[in-house]
Motif scaffolding. Sequence first.
Motif, PDB file in Angstrom:
ATOM      1  N   ARG A  93     -10.348  -3.048  -1.842  1.00 55.82           N
ATOM      2  CA  ARG A  93      -9.649  -3.390  -0.596  1.00 55.82           C
ATOM      3  C   ARG A  93      -8.632  -2.302  -0.237  1.00 55.82           C
ATOM      4  N   GLY A  95      -6.114  -5.600   5.492  1.00 52.49           N
ATOM      5  CA  GLY A  95      -4.837  -6.004   6.069  1.00 52.49           C
ATOM      6  C   GLY A  95      -4.968  -6.345   7.543  1.00 52.49           C
ATOM      7  N   ARG A 149       0.838  -1.205   0.000  1.00 57.45           N
ATOM      8  CA  ARG A 149       0.000   0.000   0.000  1.00 57.45           C
ATOM      9  C   ARG A 149       0.866   1.246   0.000  1.00 57.45           C
TER      10      ARG A 149
HETATM   11  N1  NYM Z   1      -5.474  -9.617   1.927  1.00 58.24           N
HETATM   12  C1  NYM Z   1      -5.587  -8.490   1.197  1.00 58.24           C
HETATM   13  C2  NYM Z   1      -4.779  -9.634   3.132  1.00 58.24           C
HETATM   14  O1  NYM Z   1      -4.678 -10.658   3.788  1.00 58.24           O
HETATM   15  N2  NYM Z   1      -4.187  -8.483   3.558  1.00 58.24           N
HETATM   16  C3  NYM Z   1      -4.265  -7.316   2.856  1.00 58.24           C
HETATM   17  O2  NYM Z   1      -3.726  -6.285   3.287  1.00 58.24           O
HETATM   18  C4  NYM Z   1      -5.006  -7.316   1.616  1.00 58.24           C
HETATM   19  C5  NYM Z   1      -5.110  -6.069   0.809  1.00 58.24           C
HETATM   20  O3  NYM Z   1      -5.508 -11.109   0.143  1.00 58.24           O
HETATM   21  N3  NYM Z   1      -8.019 -13.186   0.584  1.00 58.24           N
HETATM   22  C6  NYM Z   1      -6.056 -10.867   1.413  1.00 58.24           C
HETATM   23  C7  NYM Z   1      -7.532 -10.862   1.189  1.00 58.24           C
HETATM   24  C8  NYM Z   1      -7.731 -11.872   0.074  1.00 58.24           C
HETATM   25  C9  NYM Z   1      -6.406 -11.883  -0.650  1.00 58.24           C
HETATM   26  O4  NYM Z   1      -7.429 -10.430  -2.227  1.00 58.24           O
HETATM   27  C10 NYM Z   1      -6.431 -11.335  -2.055  1.00 58.24           C
HETATM   28  P1  NYM Z   1      -8.223 -10.343  -3.637  1.00 58.24           P
HETATM   29  O5  NYM Z   1      -9.269  -9.293  -3.391  1.00 58.24           O
HETATM   30  O6  NYM Z   1      -8.781 -11.706  -3.877  1.00 58.24           O
HETATM   31  O7  NYM Z   1      -7.201  -9.931  -4.666  1.00 58.24           O
END
Ligand code: NYM
Length: 197
Positions: A95, A100, A74
């Motif tokens: 997101r 996070g 980020r």
């Molecule tokens: N995710 C996403 C996290 O664990 N921490 C974070 O800071 C962010 C931004 O990543 N399962 C996790 C949530 C989802 C995965 O997201 C990927 P997406 O929306 O499927 O690309």
Amino acid sequence: QTIKKINRGLFIALEGLDKSGKSTQAKLLSQKLNAKKVSFPDRTTQLGLIISDYLRGNKNMSDEVIHLLFSANRWEQHTSILKQLQNGTNIVSDRYAYSGVAFSAAKGLPIEWCKAPDAGLIQPDITFYLTAPIEELSKRGDYGKEIYENSSFQYKQENFYKIDALKSVDEIQAEILNHISEKLDNTSLLQQKKLWK
Ligand code: NYM
Ligand code: MG
């Protein structure tokens, strides 16, 4: 010489459960508002590629390391987001930092520890939280392990707006547009805050 004051852009984040329609709404909303769409994780950077490997199960990392990478991912976009907002571009984020904290806290990491690396990031002007009972969303298929619900992380931010993810795509879009319409015209009146103030 006339100096035209540019209204800064509005920073909108979409958070919520897997399959809640975040990405669909982010796409529609960015088109509608002529906004720049960003997604986290941003898999296009070098850090993003490492994160992507981790999410696909191709790379083992400790909960702490992956958490810090998500946050760093980020921060990589922070200057760019700030600049664009200053130039009057609206930003829609699929997101953001709340994901996070929620995901890592659900793994058992202390919430304050989880929040720390994101402190100082620009806070979205409004975050839409798409939510519905897990049993309903899991019917949508391809449903991953959901951990928001197990998380003790509370959505206490005053700029959180909950949306029923079981409503239709059009209804949700209308609800979002309705909620941001007055903010869009008055961004100069909105204080730009930082996490986690
Ligand atoms: N995710 C996403 C996290 O664990 N921490 C974070 O800071 C962010 C931004 O990543 N399962 C996790 C949530 C989802 C995965 O997201 C990927 P997406 O929306 O499927 O690309
Ligand atoms: Mg998605």
